[in-house]
Design a protein around this motif. Structure first.
Motif, PDB file in Angstrom:
ATOM      1  N   UNK A  39      23.781  85.774  31.946  1.00 25.02           N
ATOM      2  CA  UNK A  39      23.056  85.382  33.447  1.00 25.02           C
ATOM      3  C   UNK A  39      21.621  85.254  33.282  1.00 25.02           C
ATOM      4  N   UNK A  40      21.062  84.248  34.035  1.00 23.59           N
ATOM      5  CA  UNK A  40      19.706  83.929  34.038  1.00 23.59           C
ATOM      6  C   UNK A  40      18.931  84.840  33.907  1.00 23.59           C
ATOM      7  N   UNK A  41      18.848  85.767  34.727  1.00 16.48           N
ATOM      8  CA  UNK A  41      17.747  86.910  34.839  1.00 16.48           C
ATOM      9  C   UNK A  41      17.647  87.560  33.225  1.00 16.48           C
ATOM     10  N   UNK A  42      18.995  87.739  32.889  1.00 21.12           N
ATOM     11  CA  UNK A  42      19.099  88.234  31.678  1.00 21.12           C
ATOM     12  C   UNK A  42      18.375  87.560  30.409  1.00 21.12           C
ATOM     13  N   UNK A  47      13.892  93.193  34.900  1.00 23.16           N
ATOM     14  CA  UNK A  47      14.696  92.549  35.935  1.00 23.16           C
ATOM     15  C   UNK A  47      14.163  92.093  37.259  1.00 23.16           C
ATOM     16  N   UNK A  48      13.004  93.178  37.748  1.00 23.19           N
ATOM     17  CA  UNK A  48      12.296  92.592  38.982  1.00 23.19           C
ATOM     18  C   UNK A  48      11.620  91.512  39.007  1.00 23.19           C
ATOM     19  N   UNK A  49      10.850  91.372  37.990  1.00 20.93           N
ATOM     20  CA  UNK A  49      10.116  89.910  37.713  1.00 20.93           C
ATOM     21  C   UNK A  49      10.980  88.781  37.622  1.00 20.93           C
ATOM     22  N   UNK A  50      12.032  88.962  36.772  1.00 17.01           N
ATOM     23  CA  UNK A  50      13.042  87.873  36.874  1.00 17.01           C
ATOM     24  C   UNK A  50      13.440  87.468  38.145  1.00 17.01           C
ATOM     25  N   UNK A  54      13.936  83.640  42.456  1.00 19.78           N
ATOM     26  CA  UNK A  54      13.885  83.295  43.722  1.00 19.78           C
ATOM     27  C   UNK A  54      12.742  82.673  44.541  1.00 19.78           C
ATOM     28  N   UNK A  55      11.571  82.493  43.759  1.00 17.16           N
ATOM     29  CA  UNK A  55      10.347  81.767  44.290  1.00 17.16           C
ATOM     30  C   UNK A  55      10.771  80.486  43.863  1.00 17.16           C
ATOM     31  N   UNK A  56      11.832  79.949  43.083  1.00 19.54           N
ATOM     32  CA  UNK A  56      11.972  78.811  42.715  1.00 19.54           C
ATOM     33  C   UNK A  56      11.164  78.174  41.513  1.00 19.54           C
ATOM     34  N   UNK A  57      10.806  79.054  40.666  1.00 13.26           N
ATOM     35  CA  UNK A  57       9.970  78.694  39.536  1.00 13.26           C
ATOM     36  C   UNK A  57      10.734  78.562  38.073  1.00 13.26           C
ATOM     37  N   UNK A  58      12.224  78.571  38.212  1.00 10.09           N
ATOM     38  CA  UNK A  58      12.935  78.456  37.073  1.00 10.09           C
ATOM     39  C   UNK A  58      13.895  77.330  37.238  1.00 10.09           C
ATOM     40  N   UNK A  59      13.842  76.548  36.131  1.00  9.31           N
ATOM     41  CA  UNK A  59      14.977  75.305  36.012  1.00  9.31           C
ATOM     42  C   UNK A  59      15.880  75.555  35.046  1.00  9.31           C
ATOM     43  N   UNK A  60      17.194  75.150  35.269  1.00  6.98           N
ATOM     44  CA  UNK A  60      18.307  74.956  34.165  1.00  6.98           C
ATOM     45  C   UNK A  60      18.552  73.572  34.270  1.00  6.98           C
ATOM     46  N   UNK A  61      18.489  73.165  33.092  1.00  6.25           N
ATOM     47  CA  UNK A  61      18.966  71.531  32.705  1.00  6.25           C
ATOM     48  C   UNK A  61      18.228  70.711  33.855  1.00  6.25           C
ATOM     49  N   UNK A  62      17.004  70.909  34.250  1.00  8.83           N
ATOM     50  CA  UNK A  62      16.251  70.195  35.283  1.00  8.83           C
ATOM     51  C   UNK A  62      16.501  70.387  36.470  1.00  8.83           C
TER      52      UNK A  62
END
Length: 75
Positions: free
Chosen positions: A15-18, A29-32, A37-45
């Protein structure tokens, strides 16, 4: 641009958070959850806003200054 940090996983997916915790780019986990949720992470663009999404070896995850390449743990 620097080489991505390889993050080996034992299973076929994680899982992405893990993954963010495993790589040490978030403290817990709370920071993850917050950064995803703030849209700061991308996966494969693609921006991902669900921390439960499964990422697999070969995926590139980006957060802040971290580029993470998911790999297979060969042990």
């Amino acid at each position: 641009m620097s080489q991505p940090q390889e993050v080996p996983i034992r299973d076929e997916s994680i899982r992405l958070g893990q993954l963010l915790k495993l790589a040490g780019v978030v403290q817990d986990g709370a920071m993850a959850r917050m950064v995803i949720e703030n849209g700061e992470v991308t996966v494969d663009g693609e921006t991902v806003m669900r921390r439960g999404i499964q990422v697999r070896p070969g995926s590139v995850v980006k957060y802040a200054d971290a580029d993470l390449l998911v790999t297979t743990d060969r042990h």
